[in-house]
Design a protein around this motif. Structure first.
Motif, PDB file in Angstrom:
ATOM      1  N   GLU A  36     -44.268 -34.397  -0.039  1.00 27.77           N
ATOM      2  CA  GLU A  36     -43.395 -35.596  -0.016  1.00 27.77           C
ATOM      3  C   GLU A  36     -42.397 -35.831   0.912  1.00 27.77           C
ATOM      4  OE1 GLU A  36     -43.363 -38.542  -2.550  1.00 27.77           O
ATOM      5  OE2 GLU A  36     -45.842 -37.950  -2.752  1.00 27.77           O
ATOM      6  N   VAL A  37     -41.626 -34.771   1.181  1.00 31.23           N
ATOM      7  CA  VAL A  37     -40.566 -34.478   1.833  1.00 31.23           C
ATOM      8  C   VAL A  37     -41.154 -34.608   3.413  1.00 31.23           C
ATOM      9  CG1 VAL A  37     -38.619 -33.109   2.737  1.00 31.23           C
ATOM     10  CG2 VAL A  37     -39.388 -32.854   0.297  1.00 31.23           C
ATOM     11  N   LYS A  38     -41.933 -34.171   3.611  1.00 30.35           N
ATOM     12  CA  LYS A  38     -42.489 -34.090   5.057  1.00 30.35           C
ATOM     13  C   LYS A  38     -42.971 -35.604   5.285  1.00 30.35           C
ATOM     14  CE  LYS A  38     -45.358 -30.568   6.308  1.00 30.35           C
ATOM     15  NZ  LYS A  38     -46.108 -29.754   6.280  1.00 30.35           N
ATOM     16  N   PHE A  39     -43.564 -36.343   4.374  1.00 33.94           N
ATOM     17  CA  PHE A  39     -44.202 -37.506   4.595  1.00 33.94           C
ATOM     18  C   PHE A  39     -42.881 -38.550   4.690  1.00 33.94           C
ATOM     19  CE2 PHE A  39     -44.797 -41.356   1.734  1.00 33.94           C
ATOM     20  CZ  PHE A  39     -45.789 -42.104   2.788  1.00 33.94           C
ATOM     21  N   ALA A  40     -41.998 -38.333   4.096  1.00 31.99           N
ATOM     22  CA  ALA A  40     -40.607 -39.342   4.376  1.00 31.99           C
ATOM     23  C   ALA A  40     -40.133 -38.831   5.619  1.00 31.99           C
ATOM     24  CB  ALA A  40     -39.746 -38.894   3.277  1.00 31.99           C
ATOM     25  N   LEU A  41     -40.036 -38.002   6.156  1.00 31.96           N
ATOM     26  CA  LEU A  41     -39.620 -37.499   7.651  1.00 31.96           C
ATOM     27  C   LEU A  41     -40.559 -38.184   8.671  1.00 31.96           C
ATOM     28  CD1 LEU A  41     -38.376 -33.886   6.911  1.00 31.96           C
ATOM     29  CD2 LEU A  41     -37.054 -36.029   7.681  1.00 31.96           C
ATOM     30  N   VAL A  42     -42.023 -37.919   8.483  1.00 28.72           N
ATOM     31  CA  VAL A  42     -43.082 -38.660   9.166  1.00 28.72           C
ATOM     32  C   VAL A  42     -42.793 -40.215   9.257  1.00 28.72           C
ATOM     33  CG1 VAL A  42     -45.335 -39.227   9.703  1.00 28.72           C
ATOM     34  CG2 VAL A  42     -44.810 -36.939   8.921  1.00 28.72           C
ATOM     35  N   VAL A  43     -42.573 -40.723   8.172  1.00 28.75           N
ATOM     36  CA  VAL A  43     -42.375 -42.296   8.230  1.00 28.75           C
ATOM     37  C   VAL A  43     -40.877 -42.538   9.105  1.00 28.75           C
ATOM     38  CG1 VAL A  43     -42.194 -44.433   6.934  1.00 28.75           C
ATOM     39  CG2 VAL A  43     -43.852 -42.572   6.189  1.00 28.75           C
ATOM     40  N   VAL A  44     -39.892 -41.917   8.532  1.00 30.87           N
ATOM     41  CA  VAL A  44     -38.560 -42.174   9.154  1.00 30.87           C
ATOM     42  C   VAL A  44     -38.648 -42.177  10.724  1.00 30.87           C
ATOM     43  CG1 VAL A  44     -37.281 -39.929   9.198  1.00 30.87           C
ATOM     44  CG2 VAL A  44     -36.137 -42.206   8.531  1.00 30.87           C
ATOM     45  N   GLU A  45     -39.247 -41.140  11.334  1.00 31.89           N
ATOM     46  CA  GLU A  45     -39.709 -41.005  12.666  1.00 31.89           C
ATOM     47  C   GLU A  45     -40.181 -42.448  13.310  1.00 31.89           C
ATOM     48  OE1 GLU A  45     -41.501 -40.192  16.620  1.00 31.89           O
ATOM     49  OE2 GLU A  45     -42.599 -40.662  14.595  1.00 31.89           O
ATOM     50  N   ALA A  46     -40.845 -43.273  12.600  1.00 34.50           N
ATOM     51  CA  ALA A  46     -41.349 -44.477  13.143  1.00 34.50           C
ATOM     52  C   ALA A  46     -40.671 -45.525  12.843  1.00 34.50           C
ATOM     53  CB  ALA A  46     -42.874 -44.655  12.406  1.00 34.50           C
ATOM     54  N   VAL A  47     -39.578 -45.280  12.444  1.00 35.95           N
ATOM     55  CA  VAL A  47     -38.633 -46.665  12.166  1.00 35.95           C
ATOM     56  C   VAL A  47     -37.540 -46.538  13.268  1.00 35.95           C
ATOM     57  CG1 VAL A  47     -37.059 -47.806  10.488  1.00 35.95           C
ATOM     58  CG2 VAL A  47     -39.020 -46.620   9.765  1.00 35.95           C
ATOM     59  N   LYS A  48     -36.985 -47.805  13.460  1.00 34.55           N
ATOM     60  CA  LYS A  48     -36.012 -47.791  14.735  1.00 34.55           C
ATOM     61  C   LYS A  48     -34.523 -47.374  13.912  1.00 34.55           C
ATOM     62  CE  LYS A  48     -39.081 -49.191  17.789  1.00 34.55           C
ATOM     63  NZ  LYS A  48     -39.643 -48.215  18.832  1.00 34.55           N
ATOM     64  N   SER A  49     -33.766 -46.800  14.887  1.00 38.77           N
ATOM     65  CA  SER A  49     -32.309 -46.669  14.927  1.00 38.77           C
ATOM     66  C   SER A  49     -31.635 -46.701  13.444  1.00 38.77           C
ATOM     67  CB  SER A  49     -31.408 -47.731  15.871  1.00 38.77           C
ATOM     68  OG  SER A  49     -31.831 -49.138  15.169  1.00 38.77           O
ATOM     69  N   ASN A  50     -31.039 -45.660  13.138  1.00 39.97           N
ATOM     70  CA  ASN A  50     -30.287 -45.743  11.937  1.00 39.97           C
ATOM     71  C   ASN A  50     -31.042 -45.817  10.587  1.00 39.97           C
ATOM     72  OD1 ASN A  50     -27.696 -44.785  12.830  1.00 39.97           O
ATOM     73  ND2 ASN A  50     -27.182 -46.828  13.593  1.00 39.97           N
ATOM     74  N   ALA A  51     -32.481 -45.243  10.820  1.00 43.09           N
ATOM     75  CA  ALA A  51     -33.308 -45.483   9.840  1.00 43.09           C
ATOM     76  C   ALA A  51     -33.158 -44.681   8.495  1.00 43.09           C
ATOM     77  CB  ALA A  51     -34.782 -45.136  10.512  1.00 43.09           C
ATOM     78  N   ILE A  52     -33.399 -45.508   7.472  1.00 48.82           N
ATOM     79  CA  ILE A  52     -33.521 -44.567   6.107  1.00 48.82           C
ATOM     80  C   ILE A  52     -34.871 -45.016   5.520  1.00 48.82           C
ATOM     81  CG2 ILE A  52     -32.640 -44.502   3.692  1.00 48.82           C
ATOM     82  CD1 ILE A  52     -30.713 -43.233   5.932  1.00 48.82           C
ATOM     83  N   VAL A  53     -35.641 -44.165   5.055  1.00 44.23           N
ATOM     84  CA  VAL A  53     -36.720 -44.234   4.277  1.00 44.23           C
ATOM     85  C   VAL A  53     -36.825 -43.708   2.940  1.00 44.23           C
ATOM     86  CG1 VAL A  53     -39.331 -43.825   4.290  1.00 44.23           C
ATOM     87  CG2 VAL A  53     -38.294 -44.661   6.521  1.00 44.23           C
ATOM     88  N   LEU A  54     -37.361 -44.465   1.827  1.00 44.43           N
ATOM     89  CA  LEU A  54     -37.463 -43.939   0.635  1.00 44.43           C
ATOM     90  C   LEU A  54     -38.863 -43.724   0.258  1.00 44.43           C
ATOM     91  CD1 LEU A  54     -34.401 -44.773   0.651  1.00 44.43           C
ATOM     92  CD2 LEU A  54     -34.801 -45.660  -1.844  1.00 44.43           C
ATOM     93  N   VAL A  55     -39.171 -42.775  -0.320  1.00 49.33           N
ATOM     94  CA  VAL A  55     -40.803 -42.420  -0.687  1.00 49.33           C
ATOM     95  C   VAL A  55     -40.852 -42.048  -2.100  1.00 49.33           C
ATOM     96  CG1 VAL A  55     -41.381 -41.949   1.643  1.00 49.33           C
ATOM     97  CG2 VAL A  55     -40.860 -40.351  -0.017  1.00 49.33           C
ATOM     98  N   LYS A  56     -41.947 -42.168  -2.699  1.00 58.68           N
ATOM     99  CA  LYS A  56     -42.089 -41.935  -4.178  1.00 58.68           C
ATOM    100  C   LYS A  56     -43.506 -41.928  -4.580  1.00 58.68           C
ATOM    101  CE  LYS A  56     -40.214 -42.838  -8.743  1.00 58.68           C
ATOM    102  NZ  LYS A  56     -39.422 -43.808  -9.547  1.00 58.68           N
TER     103      LYS A  56
END
Length: 308
Positions: free
Chosen positions: A198-218
């Motif tokens: 889950e932690v790695k998943f969140a980091l994979v997704v946030v890498e794909a979001v532009k500038s100052n990205a915050i992603v929440l996963v559950k």
């Protein structure tokens, strides 16, 4: 059209023109040009590809391919930004259909008219499970029956070839490229131990979001995505606002360090229980102490994940 590309000693470089005509550029009144050979097979073109289609399709494909670090998954992209992403818990066709549904439904409003990419081959049953209008579908393979079924729609079907993705922009008449790498393992610094996938998943997704990205996963799917902001605090507010009640117990990932505790305060107030982020701020100690004092688990990302 004279693009004005030059090498390191100032000599003009003629880039090869690929025989691929695009419908239009970033806007419908603007022309678009392709230099070099795009590394994909176009299995079906319901209507002519546009400049935006290609950029969005690649964004979706790189994210879907990066999901292989957690076993694969599905991503829906709009304007080079993830709408919804889900990863596989097992390798069955039933689960693959499930993650397609989860990725679309994570933000069904934004997914409409988006680009869907899977890390896995697309079968007829998977194609039939797609219940929204899409501009493009990208997959490493398509069953013949899936191509036949989807070809009755306006959706374009893209099968990527093997290539190395880069981040890049055109600036001052030149093409500026950066390597694009996702690597390393997150390290738990303190707090409750969370599912590492889950932690790695969140980091994979946030890498794909532009500038100052915050992603929440559950529970294997994105519940809030904030990005493209000049302030990390604003991205945290967007992500938690979109997540609503789903932020309770969620994992948050940040694409770069927290320069202040204010972003963490927003996440904490929304009910986030785990944060994954790179370090590197002069206030790292203050930020980490704040997280520890408020019972938030903290995982250190091995790399910065910032995309401009």
């Amino acid at each position: 059209m004279d693009m004005g590309f030059f090498n390191e000693i100032g000599e003009k470089v003629e880039l090869p023109r690929q025989d691929l005509t695009l419908r239009y550029g970033e806007n419908s009144h603007e022309a678009a040009f392709v230099y070099g050979k795009p590394q994909f097979e176009l299995l079906h073109e319901g209507k002519q590809l546009s400049y935006n289609n290609i950029l969005d399709a690649e964004s979706a494909w790189v994210l879907a391919k990066n999901l292989n670090v957690v076993g694969g998954g599905c991503a829906v992209i709009k304007h080079q930004t993830p709408c919804g992403v889900a990863y596989l818990r097992n390798d069955t066709d039933e689960e693959k259909i499930n993650v397609i549904r989860k990725a679309i439904e994570a933000d069904s409003e934004s997914s409409y008219g988006g680009i869907l990419a899977t890390s896995f081959s697309l079968t007829l049953d998977m194609a039939k499970s797609i219940n929204t209008y899409l501009e493009v579908i990208v997959a490493p393979e398509f069953d013949n029956e899936a191509v036949e079924y989807l070809s009755k729609k306006k959706v374009r079907l893209i099968k990527p070839l093997e290539y190395t993705p880069f981040a890049g922009k055109v600036a001052f008449g030149s093409l500026v490229l950066s390597e694009r790498k996702f690597e390393g393992e997150p390290e738990r610094l303190f707090g409750e131990e969370f599912n590492i996938n889950e932690v790695k998943f969140a980091l994979v997704v946030v890498e794909a979001v532009k500038s100052n990205a915050i992603v929440l996963v559950k529970d294997g799917v994105t519940v809030g995505i904030g990005g493209g902001q000049p302030s990390r605090k604003r991205s945290a507010w967007i992500a938690t606002t979109l997540a609503g009640e789903k932020a309770h117990g969620a994992i948050a990932a940040s694409d770069a360090f927290f320069p202040f505790t204010d972003g963490l305060e927003i996440l904490m107030s929304a009910g986030v229980k785990c944060v994954a982020a790179p370090l590197g701020s002069i206030r790292d100690e203050e930020v980490l102490n704040f997280a520890k004092e408020h019972g938030i688990a903290f995982y250190k990302s091995p790399i910065r994940l910032f995309r401009h």
